[in-house]
Design a protein around this motif. Structure first.
Motif, PDB file in Angstrom:
ATOM      1  N   ARG A  41       0.598  -1.344   0.057  1.00 18.30           N
ATOM      2  CA  ARG A  41      -0.050   0.151  -0.117  1.00 18.30           C
ATOM      3  C   ARG A  41       1.246   1.542   0.172  1.00 18.30           C
ATOM      4  O   ARG A  41       0.365   1.869  -0.339  1.00 18.30           O
ATOM      5  N   SER A  62       1.997  -1.402 -11.417  1.00 20.78           N
ATOM      6  CA  SER A  62       0.565  -0.518 -11.076  1.00 20.78           C
ATOM      7  C   SER A  62      -0.366  -2.061 -11.521  1.00 20.78           C
ATOM      8  O   SER A  62      -1.496  -2.843 -10.739  1.00 20.78           O
ATOM      9  N   TRP A  65       1.085  -4.140  -8.373  1.00 18.56           N
ATOM     10  CA  TRP A  65       0.787  -4.119  -7.316  1.00 18.56           C
ATOM     11  C   TRP A  65      -0.633  -2.432  -7.344  1.00 18.56           C
ATOM     12  O   TRP A  65      -1.084  -1.526  -7.025  1.00 18.56           O
ATOM     13  N   PRO A  66      -1.773  -2.828  -7.550  1.00 20.49           N
ATOM     14  CA  PRO A  66      -3.096  -3.073  -7.882  1.00 20.49           C
ATOM     15  C   PRO A  66      -3.304  -1.579  -6.721  1.00 20.49           C
ATOM     16  O   PRO A  66      -4.541  -0.903  -6.880  1.00 20.49           O
ATOM     17  N   TYR A  67      -3.025  -2.122  -5.214  1.00 17.67           N
ATOM     18  CA  TYR A  67      -3.953  -1.667  -4.277  1.00 17.67           C
ATOM     19  C   TYR A  67      -2.907  -0.805  -3.158  1.00 17.67           C
ATOM     20  O   TYR A  67      -2.843  -0.305  -2.301  1.00 17.67           O
ATOM     21  N   LEU A  68      -1.992  -0.208  -4.327  1.00 14.71           N
ATOM     22  CA  LEU A  68      -0.803   0.817  -4.104  1.00 14.71           C
ATOM     23  C   LEU A  68      -1.307   2.608  -2.907  1.00 14.71           C
ATOM     24  O   LEU A  68      -2.824   2.873  -3.811  1.00 14.71           O
ATOM     25  N   GLU A  69      -1.401   2.791  -2.287  1.00 17.12           N
ATOM     26  CA  GLU A  69      -2.073   3.946  -1.934  1.00 17.12           C
ATOM     27  C   GLU A  69      -1.363   5.223  -1.650  1.00 17.12           C
ATOM     28  O   GLU A  69      -1.529   6.296  -1.751  1.00 17.12           O
ATOM     29  N   MET A  89       1.170   7.915 -13.370  1.00 20.54           N
ATOM     30  CA  MET A  89       0.620   7.014 -12.270  1.00 20.54           C
ATOM     31  C   MET A  89      -0.985   6.560 -12.183  1.00 20.54           C
ATOM     32  O   MET A  89      -1.423   6.296 -11.134  1.00 20.54           O
ATOM     33  N   TRP A  92      -2.743   3.934 -10.885  1.00 20.42           N
ATOM     34  CA  TRP A  92      -2.913   3.437  -9.089  1.00 20.42           C
ATOM     35  C   TRP A  92      -4.285   3.729  -9.193  1.00 20.42           C
ATOM     36  O   TRP A  92      -4.808   4.336  -8.812  1.00 20.42           O
ATOM     37  N   LEU A  95      -4.653   6.087  -5.281  1.00 19.57           N
ATOM     38  CA  LEU A  95      -3.439   6.383  -4.402  1.00 19.57           C
ATOM     39  C   LEU A  95      -3.803   7.664  -4.638  1.00 19.57           C
ATOM     40  O   LEU A  95      -5.429   8.409  -4.619  1.00 19.57           O
ATOM     41  N   CYS A 135      -4.191  11.817 -12.725  1.00 21.99           N
ATOM     42  CA  CYS A 135      -4.506  10.935 -12.107  1.00 21.99           C
ATOM     43  C   CYS A 135      -5.758  10.339 -11.768  1.00 21.99           C
ATOM     44  O   CYS A 135      -6.717  11.380 -11.860  1.00 21.99           O
TER      45      CYS A 135
END
Length: 200
Positions: A41, A62, A65-69, A89, A92, A95, A135
């Motif tokens: 995350r 992406s 790590w599809p859950y990156l916040e 970005m 994501w 994000l 974004c």
């Protein structure tokens, strides 16, 4: 491995890659980790150089790590080519926080003028242009202190006050913003949006 949510891969500020060729080496480890740590995350890549244009690098992230916040990536050099409109970005979807201080962003020729235009929200028939407008919607915390950008002419440009103002006005989810806004402009924006914390 699935329980790991945060990954700090930041390097010491003294770490330097003097040629673009060295970047290919720096891309290997993050890509490998992105395949075995699927639930990240929060990611810190400060002082990493990932090659001439980061698009493919971030595309891998992406996907894996599809859950990156939250991404922290301070001291991005010019040749990494992170776009000021945020298109790198965009994949994501979750994000909501960007920390990119002391970075040099890429901005297509003429785009910065559009991002700085406070007289209209539309450029001909195109949608709004402002910092990180490509974004996914939902940015809550952003820091771009001491950020600059360059265009196809290779000119280094300080991000104008008008571009910073327009970003605040056009990001309804924003709660915290650190930049080089002058105190005068902070006071003005604070009157417009008193719930946002603005720092310089």
């Amino acid at each position: 491995m699935e329980g790991i949510r945060s990954l700090n891969m930041s390097l010491p500020p003294s770490t330097k890659f003097t040629t673009r060729g060295a970047n290919n080496i720096s891309m290997t480890l993050p890509r490998a980790l992105s395949r075995i740590l699927p639930n990240i995350r929060v990611l810190d890549l400060s002082n990493w150089v990932v090659g001439y244009h980061s698009g493919k690098f971030i595309e891998d992230f992406s996907t894996n790590w599809p859950y990156l916040e939250k991404i922290i990536w301070n001291n991005i050099p010019r040749w990494t080519e992170i776009y000021l409109d945020g298109i790198d970005m965009r994949p994501w979807k979750n994000l909501n926080e960007i920390i990119m201080d002391n970075c040099t962003f890429y901005c297509a020729y003429g785009m910065l003028n559009w991002m700085s235009d406070l007289t209209t929200n539309q450029i001909s028939s195109k949608p709004k242009y402002f910092l990180f407008h490509r974004c996914r919607k939902g940015l809550e915390r952003v820091s771009i202190q001491n950020a600059t950008c360059y265009d196809t002419r290779g000119c280094g440009i300080i991000i104008p006050q008008s571009a910073l103002i327009k970003f605040v006005r056009n990001t309804p989810t924003l709660k915290w913003f650190r930049s080089n806004l002058t105190q005068k402009n902070i006071n003005m924006l604070q009157n417009e949006r008193p719930l946002i914390e603005l720092l310089n």
